[in-house]
Scaffold this motif. Structure first.
Motif, PDB file in Angstrom:
ATOM      1  N   ALA A  91       0.593  -1.708   0.077  1.00 40.96           N
ATOM      2  CA  ALA A  91       0.158  -0.310   0.379  1.00 40.96           C
ATOM      3  C   ALA A  91       1.082   1.223  -0.033  1.00 40.96           C
ATOM      4  O   ALA A  91       2.274   0.893   0.254  1.00 40.96           O
ATOM      5  CB  ALA A  91      -0.436  -0.177   0.993  1.00 40.96           C
ATOM      6  N   HIS A  92       0.382   2.340  -0.529  1.00 38.41           N
ATOM      7  CA  HIS A  92       1.094   3.449  -0.318  1.00 38.41           C
ATOM      8  C   HIS A  92       1.881   3.991   0.845  1.00 38.41           C
ATOM      9  O   HIS A  92       2.841   4.414   1.006  1.00 38.41           O
ATOM     10  CB  HIS A  92       0.353   4.178  -1.490  1.00 38.41           C
ATOM     11  N   ASP A  93       0.625   3.636   1.976  1.00 31.90           N
ATOM     12  CA  ASP A  93       0.692   4.104   2.504  1.00 31.90           C
ATOM     13  C   ASP A  93       1.739   3.551   3.931  1.00 31.90           C
ATOM     14  O   ASP A  93       2.431   3.994   5.122  1.00 31.90           O
ATOM     15  CB  ASP A  93      -0.277   4.957   3.624  1.00 31.90           C
ATOM     16  N   GLU A 116      -4.294   3.790  -8.701  1.00 34.47           N
ATOM     17  CA  GLU A 116      -4.481   4.426  -6.583  1.00 34.47           C
ATOM     18  C   GLU A 116      -4.312   4.106  -5.602  1.00 34.47           C
ATOM     19  O   GLU A 116      -4.443   4.309  -4.854  1.00 34.47           O
ATOM     20  CB  GLU A 116      -5.623   4.555  -7.195  1.00 34.47           C
ATOM     21  N   ASN A 117      -4.279   2.294  -5.866  1.00 35.44           N
ATOM     22  CA  ASN A 117      -4.216   1.204  -4.481  1.00 35.44           C
ATOM     23  C   ASN A 117      -2.575   1.464  -3.905  1.00 35.44           C
ATOM     24  O   ASN A 117      -3.116   1.191  -2.782  1.00 35.44           O
ATOM     25  CB  ASN A 117      -5.106   0.770  -4.191  1.00 35.44           C
ATOM     26  N   LEU A 118      -2.194   0.738  -4.393  1.00 39.81           N
ATOM     27  CA  LEU A 118      -1.138   0.064  -4.689  1.00 39.81           C
ATOM     28  C   LEU A 118       0.330   0.584  -5.408  1.00 39.81           C
ATOM     29  O   LEU A 118       0.876   0.823  -6.189  1.00 39.81           O
ATOM     30  CB  LEU A 118      -0.803  -1.902  -4.865  1.00 39.81           C
ATOM     31  N   HIS A 119       2.110   0.073  -5.142  1.00 41.98           N
ATOM     32  CA  HIS A 119       2.841   0.216  -5.780  1.00 41.98           C
ATOM     33  C   HIS A 119       3.345  -1.293  -5.702  1.00 41.98           C
ATOM     34  O   HIS A 119       3.211  -2.107  -5.038  1.00 41.98           O
ATOM     35  CB  HIS A 119       4.273   0.730  -4.034  1.00 41.98           C
ATOM     36  N   TYR A 120       3.955  -1.732  -6.673  1.00 48.08           N
ATOM     37  CA  TYR A 120       3.897  -2.655  -7.279  1.00 48.08           C
ATOM     38  C   TYR A 120       6.035  -2.860  -7.381  1.00 48.08           C
ATOM     39  O   TYR A 120       6.904  -1.714  -8.081  1.00 48.08           O
ATOM     40  CB  TYR A 120       3.615  -3.138  -8.770  1.00 48.08           C
ATOM     41  N   TYR A 121       6.326  -3.632  -7.179  1.00 50.00           N
ATOM     42  CA  TYR A 121       7.762  -3.967  -6.998  1.00 50.00           C
ATOM     43  C   TYR A 121       8.255  -5.186  -7.453  1.00 50.00           C
ATOM     44  O   TYR A 121       8.145  -6.237  -7.796  1.00 50.00           O
ATOM     45  CB  TYR A 121       8.359  -4.027  -5.136  1.00 50.00           C
ATOM     46  N   GLU A 122       9.628  -5.731  -8.157  1.00 47.88           N
ATOM     47  CA  GLU A 122       9.917  -7.060  -9.557  1.00 47.88           C
ATOM     48  C   GLU A 122      11.566  -6.633  -8.720  1.00 47.88           C
ATOM     49  O   GLU A 122      12.354  -6.252  -8.813  1.00 47.88           O
ATOM     50  CB  GLU A 122       9.409  -7.005  -9.897  1.00 47.88           C
ATOM     51  N   THR A 123      12.168  -8.000  -9.086  1.00 43.46           N
ATOM     52  CA  THR A 123      13.609  -8.196  -8.951  1.00 43.46           C
ATOM     53  C   THR A 123      13.577  -9.399  -9.655  1.00 43.46           C
ATOM     54  O   THR A 123      12.449 -10.300  -9.736  1.00 43.46           O
ATOM     55  CB  THR A 123      14.512  -8.253  -7.707  1.00 43.46           C
ATOM     56  N   GLU A 124      14.463  -9.454 -10.325  1.00 42.45           N
ATOM     57  CA  GLU A 124      14.935 -11.139 -11.802  1.00 42.45           C
ATOM     58  C   GLU A 124      16.006 -11.177 -11.200  1.00 42.45           C
ATOM     59  O   GLU A 124      17.293 -10.443 -11.189  1.00 42.45           O
ATOM     60  CB  GLU A 124      14.726 -10.289 -12.979  1.00 42.45           C
ATOM     61  N   ALA A 125      16.512 -13.021 -11.535  1.00 49.92           N
ATOM     62  CA  ALA A 125      17.073 -13.239 -11.189  1.00 49.92           C
ATOM     63  C   ALA A 125      18.516 -13.031 -12.112  1.00 49.92           C
ATOM     64  O   ALA A 125      18.561 -13.019 -13.091  1.00 49.92           O
ATOM     65  CB  ALA A 125      17.232 -15.179 -11.220  1.00 49.92           C
ATOM     66  N   THR A 126      19.532 -12.580 -11.857  1.00 50.13           N
ATOM     67  CA  THR A 126      20.789 -12.665 -12.808  1.00 50.13           C
ATOM     68  C   THR A 126      21.505 -13.774 -13.485  1.00 50.13           C
ATOM     69  O   THR A 126      21.219 -14.710 -12.778  1.00 50.13           O
ATOM     70  CB  THR A 126      21.806 -11.863 -12.263  1.00 50.13           C
ATOM     71  N   LEU A 176      11.609  -3.304   0.930  1.00 50.07           N
ATOM     72  CA  LEU A 176      11.580  -4.313  -0.276  1.00 50.07           C
ATOM     73  C   LEU A 176      12.406  -3.962  -0.840  1.00 50.07           C
ATOM     74  O   LEU A 176      13.111  -4.704  -1.996  1.00 50.07           O
ATOM     75  CB  LEU A 176       9.863  -3.936  -1.085  1.00 50.07           C
ATOM     76  N   GLU A 177      12.816  -2.578  -1.222  1.00 52.93           N
ATOM     77  CA  GLU A 177      14.007  -2.097  -1.156  1.00 52.93           C
ATOM     78  C   GLU A 177      15.125  -2.258  -0.814  1.00 52.93           C
ATOM     79  O   GLU A 177      15.939  -2.552  -1.019  1.00 52.93           O
ATOM     80  CB  GLU A 177      14.004  -0.690  -1.485  1.00 52.93           C
ATOM     81  N   LYS A 178      15.182  -2.598   0.223  1.00 47.79           N
ATOM     82  CA  LYS A 178      16.745  -3.583   1.187  1.00 47.79           C
ATOM     83  C   LYS A 178      16.563  -4.652   0.296  1.00 47.79           C
ATOM     84  O   LYS A 178      17.941  -5.012   0.678  1.00 47.79           O
ATOM     85  CB  LYS A 178      16.283  -2.994   2.469  1.00 47.79           C
ATOM     86  N   ALA A 179      16.079  -5.563   0.251  1.00 48.02           N
ATOM     87  CA  ALA A 179      16.103  -7.107  -0.043  1.00 48.02           C
ATOM     88  C   ALA A 179      16.064  -6.771  -1.856  1.00 48.02           C
ATOM     89  O   ALA A 179      16.789  -7.522  -1.740  1.00 48.02           O
ATOM     90  CB  ALA A 179      14.640  -7.081  -0.440  1.00 48.02           C
ATOM     91  N   GLY A 180      16.452  -6.039  -2.930  1.00 46.40           N
ATOM     92  CA  GLY A 180      16.800  -6.013  -3.724  1.00 46.40           C
ATOM     93  C   GLY A 180      15.562  -5.528  -4.586  1.00 46.40           C
ATOM     94  O   GLY A 180      15.917  -5.028  -6.371  1.00 46.40           O
ATOM     95  N   LEU A 181      14.578  -5.088  -4.187  1.00 46.36           N
ATOM     96  CA  LEU A 181      12.999  -4.818  -5.207  1.00 46.36           C
ATOM     97  C   LEU A 181      13.135  -3.749  -5.296  1.00 46.36           C
ATOM     98  O   LEU A 181      13.652  -2.451  -5.258  1.00 46.36           O
ATOM     99  CB  LEU A 181      11.550  -5.554  -5.021  1.00 46.36           C
ATOM    100  N   HIS A 182      12.806  -3.219  -6.854  1.00 54.75           N
ATOM    101  CA  HIS A 182      13.020  -2.041  -7.724  1.00 54.75           C
ATOM    102  C   HIS A 182      11.057  -2.098  -7.811  1.00 54.75           C
ATOM    103  O   HIS A 182      10.619  -2.640  -7.922  1.00 54.75           O
ATOM    104  CB  HIS A 182      13.777  -1.833  -8.760  1.00 54.75           C
ATOM    105  N   ARG A 183      10.349  -0.671  -7.456  1.00 59.67           N
ATOM    106  CA  ARG A 183       9.595  -0.242  -8.055  1.00 59.67           C
ATOM    107  C   ARG A 183       8.847   0.087  -8.988  1.00 59.67           C
ATOM    108  O   ARG A 183       9.570   0.382  -9.679  1.00 59.67           O
ATOM    109  CB  ARG A 183       8.971   1.258  -7.831  1.00 59.67           C
TER     110      ARG A 183
END
Length: 56
Positions: free
Chosen positions: A19-21, A41-51, A29-36
């Protein structure tokens, strides 16, 4: 766990949303290496991929 999953060769991508808040979850999530990747209007979505790494 995230590192292990991405290095087994069986997981190619990890996705999450928060959620935004929910700033604490966003930081985790960001410290774990995921990127927005996007937001709506409801959510931020994050993702990371294997190298892919060549073995010597």
């Amino acid at each position: 766990m995230l590192h292990y999953a991405l290095t087994t060769g069986r997981v190619r991508r990890v996705r999450a949303d928060t959620a935004h808040d929910n700033l604490a979850s966003q930081r985790v999530l960001e410290k774990a290496g995921l990127h927005r990747t996007r937001s709506d209007e409801n959510l931020h979505y994050y993702e990371t991929e294997a190298t892919t790494q060549a073995t010597a």
